[in-house]
Design a protein around this motif. Sequence first.
Motif, PDB file in Angstrom:
ATOM      1  N   ASN A  66       0.849  -1.190   0.000  1.00  0.00           N
ATOM      2  CA  ASN A  66       0.000   0.000   0.000  1.00  0.00           C
ATOM      3  C   ASN A  66       0.887   1.244   0.000  1.00  0.00           C
ATOM      4  O   ASN A  66       1.737   1.422   0.865  1.00  0.00           O
ATOM      5  CB  ASN A  66      -0.896   0.000   1.247  1.00  0.00           C
ATOM      6  CG  ASN A  66      -1.762   1.246   1.313  1.00  0.00           C
ATOM      7  OD1 ASN A  66      -2.170   1.764   0.277  1.00  0.00           O
ATOM      8  ND2 ASN A  66      -2.038   1.710   2.512  1.00  0.00           N
ATOM      9  N   THR A  67       0.684   2.104  -0.973  1.00  0.00           N
ATOM     10  CA  THR A  67       1.497   3.324  -1.063  1.00  0.00           C
ATOM     11  C   THR A  67       0.686   4.590  -0.806  1.00  0.00           C
ATOM     12  O   THR A  67       1.236   5.693  -0.849  1.00  0.00           O
ATOM     13  CB  THR A  67       2.140   3.427  -2.462  1.00  0.00           C
ATOM     14  OG1 THR A  67       1.109   3.397  -3.454  1.00  0.00           O
ATOM     15  CG2 THR A  67       3.096   2.267  -2.697  1.00  0.00           C
TER      16      THR A  67
ATOM     17  N   ASN B 292       7.758  -2.021   5.424  1.00  0.00           N
ATOM     18  CA  ASN B 292       6.738  -1.028   5.082  1.00  0.00           C
ATOM     19  C   ASN B 292       5.553  -1.158   6.025  1.00  0.00           C
ATOM     20  O   ASN B 292       5.160  -2.265   6.402  1.00  0.00           O
ATOM     21  CB  ASN B 292       6.273  -1.225   3.634  1.00  0.00           C
ATOM     22  CG  ASN B 292       7.399  -1.018   2.639  1.00  0.00           C
ATOM     23  OD1 ASN B 292       7.770   0.097   2.333  1.00  0.00           O
ATOM     24  ND2 ASN B 292       7.968  -2.120   2.171  1.00  0.00           N
ATOM     25  N   GLY B 293       4.980  -0.020   6.393  1.00  0.00           N
ATOM     26  CA  GLY B 293       3.850  -0.036   7.305  1.00  0.00           C
ATOM     27  C   GLY B 293       3.087   1.268   7.274  1.00  0.00           C
ATOM     28  O   GLY B 293       3.209   2.064   6.339  1.00  0.00           O
ATOM     29  N   MET B 294       2.301   1.500   8.327  1.00  0.00           N
ATOM     30  CA  MET B 294       1.442   2.681   8.381  1.00  0.00           C
ATOM     31  C   MET B 294       1.487   3.306   9.773  1.00  0.00           C
ATOM     32  O   MET B 294       1.366   2.606  10.785  1.00  0.00           O
ATOM     33  CB  MET B 294      -0.003   2.287   8.047  1.00  0.00           C
ATOM     34  CG  MET B 294      -0.997   3.435   8.098  1.00  0.00           C
ATOM     35  SD  MET B 294      -0.824   4.577   6.703  1.00  0.00           S
ATOM     36  CE  MET B 294      -1.670   3.647   5.419  1.00  0.00           C
ATOM     37  N   ALA B 295       1.707   4.608   9.810  1.00  0.00           N
ATOM     38  CA  ALA B 295       1.543   5.382  11.040  1.00  0.00           C
ATOM     39  C   ALA B 295       0.174   6.049  10.988  1.00  0.00           C
ATOM     40  O   ALA B 295      -0.267   6.494   9.925  1.00  0.00           O
ATOM     41  CB  ALA B 295       2.634   6.426  11.168  1.00  0.00           C
TER      42      ALA B 295
ATOM     43  N   LYS C 111      -0.117   7.900   7.584  1.00  0.00           N
ATOM     44  CA  LYS C 111       1.120   8.160   6.864  1.00  0.00           C
ATOM     45  C   LYS C 111       1.865   6.839   6.638  1.00  0.00           C
ATOM     46  O   LYS C 111       2.381   6.235   7.582  1.00  0.00           O
ATOM     47  CB  LYS C 111       1.996   9.115   7.675  1.00  0.00           C
ATOM     48  CG  LYS C 111       3.382   9.349   7.065  1.00  0.00           C
ATOM     49  CD  LYS C 111       4.242  10.125   8.040  1.00  0.00           C
ATOM     50  CE  LYS C 111       5.684  10.218   7.530  1.00  0.00           C
ATOM     51  NZ  LYS C 111       6.558  10.866   8.535  1.00  0.00           N
ATOM     52  N   PRO C 112       1.930   6.359   5.367  1.00  0.00           N
ATOM     53  CA  PRO C 112       2.720   5.156   5.084  1.00  0.00           C
ATOM     54  C   PRO C 112       4.193   5.413   5.380  1.00  0.00           C
ATOM     55  O   PRO C 112       4.691   6.523   5.185  1.00  0.00           O
ATOM     56  CB  PRO C 112       2.488   4.914   3.588  1.00  0.00           C
ATOM     57  CG  PRO C 112       1.287   5.715   3.225  1.00  0.00           C
ATOM     58  CD  PRO C 112       1.275   6.888   4.161  1.00  0.00           C
TER      59      PRO C 112
END
Length: 510
Positions: free
Chosen positions: A85-86, A122-125, A167-168
């Motif tokens: 996911n971008t 890769n992840g998400m904040a 935020k990625p």
Amino acid sequence: MINYKFLLLYFLVLLESSVMAQKITSNAKLIGSIVYDAEDKGSVTVGNLSIGKFYRFSREPDTTYKDEYPNNWSDGAKLTDEVLNTGPELNTAQYVGWKGTRDLEITVDLGRIQSLEKLNVNGMASVQLNAQEPVGAAVFVKQEKNGKWVLFAKQSFANNKASTGNKPFSIEVGGPAMKARFVKVVLKPSSIGGKSGLILLDELSLLGKIKNTWRSVPAEGCFHGAFPTSVGYSKEELAGRKGMVVDLFEKQVGKQLSMVLWYQGMAKGRGFLEIQKHRENHLKKDYNGVRHLSIGWLPKELKPLATGGYDEFFTNYFKDSVDPTILKGMNEPIWIRPMNEFNGGWVPYGLDPITFKKAWRRMYNIAEQLGAASHHIFVWSPNYLSFPDKDWNKMEKYYPGDQYVDWVGISSYPPGKKAAKSEDMRYPIENIKEAYEKYAHYKPFMISEGGFSDDIDPVRWVREWFEFKTKRPNVKAVIWENHNDRVISRSPEALELYRKMVQDKYWLAN
């Protein structure tokens, strides 16, 4: 009186023996009369080592962000599924999340030793979910399951908490290349969020160099193979026999086979013992060398293979395939060709590249865990042309990765006149061109099945089939589909040419 002819013959024999000895002593193998390339000849390619690989984590994820499809060797599959996911959208189904401030460990099994160069996480904040980037990462490696962990690299990061919304993030840890089969990633959560804080991960990528396998590849020449069915023979010739008739085909074409194709349904209740009986009953009779076996392994569905519905079936099958009490000394590898012609609409497992790759990787990973992937040869085998011939359905869209493919095969048949891009494409040399140019320069390549049809010149087809020697020299095995309207006896002229051309020692038979 000196016999010069005898001396010349003597020195030629010595020279040939010397050449043979050089081939054998350079890590090559001699089985019967066939010299095989050294297994370390495979090239190195750059890529994501961890695509689809099995992994374990040190603590259970939050139930809202749990992993998918665990099995006996894995805690899930989300983190290596290639889906990244971008954008700022937060799709719960895409992420795996862990609450708390304790370090999180994720251990990936690469299946065999590869060369690691870099880690990407890769992840998400998210402000709303109190999800934050890790503030530190360390990577450890080892080559053996019971070996000691060695530090690959570690790094600290600023606490880049999202100021608003989602935020990625992507963090990277690299170091000098190191050999590894097992890789342990240790992530340190931020303490700002306290016990309720989250690490939300999307994709874990271990980047490096993939050592391509190069197993059971003839150093010179090409395996002479066939699908030797009982079709095309008289009642007198068959004498009541059905199924595999290796001896009749060999007698018909005047040369022994070094590879035999047979098919098996990939279905619960049809295990490896069925294949072993074929080997015992048909492939060893009146034969002093090795007839290799290639299996077309055909399921009637796809999604359950990808989601774990066939795990027990694969486990039992692959266990049996390397069990010495079942093999009874027949230790040569089998060319296993699962789900062939997947880029065609006529198979029940086709036209779905994403699910196909997940299914293939899961199956292969199970084989790796049981020692079957290192013993047998897995053949990824598209049709020569995609139907429909659209970008989304191109053969390369189904490719699971270099670490999952031992040989590349192709089905080679004449397309109909409407589907053919040229008349030449209806014949072997041009027919296999697309796949050959994409893969044969670095993967062992074979015609996994092929033959003429009733609306082309069968003599031209046979002539081009044997012109692979000079025009497609990286073809290392050919299998004639002696079935239906492709039986070689359908055309006496084509059969006569086949018998003549196959006598060249290039077409291997022990």
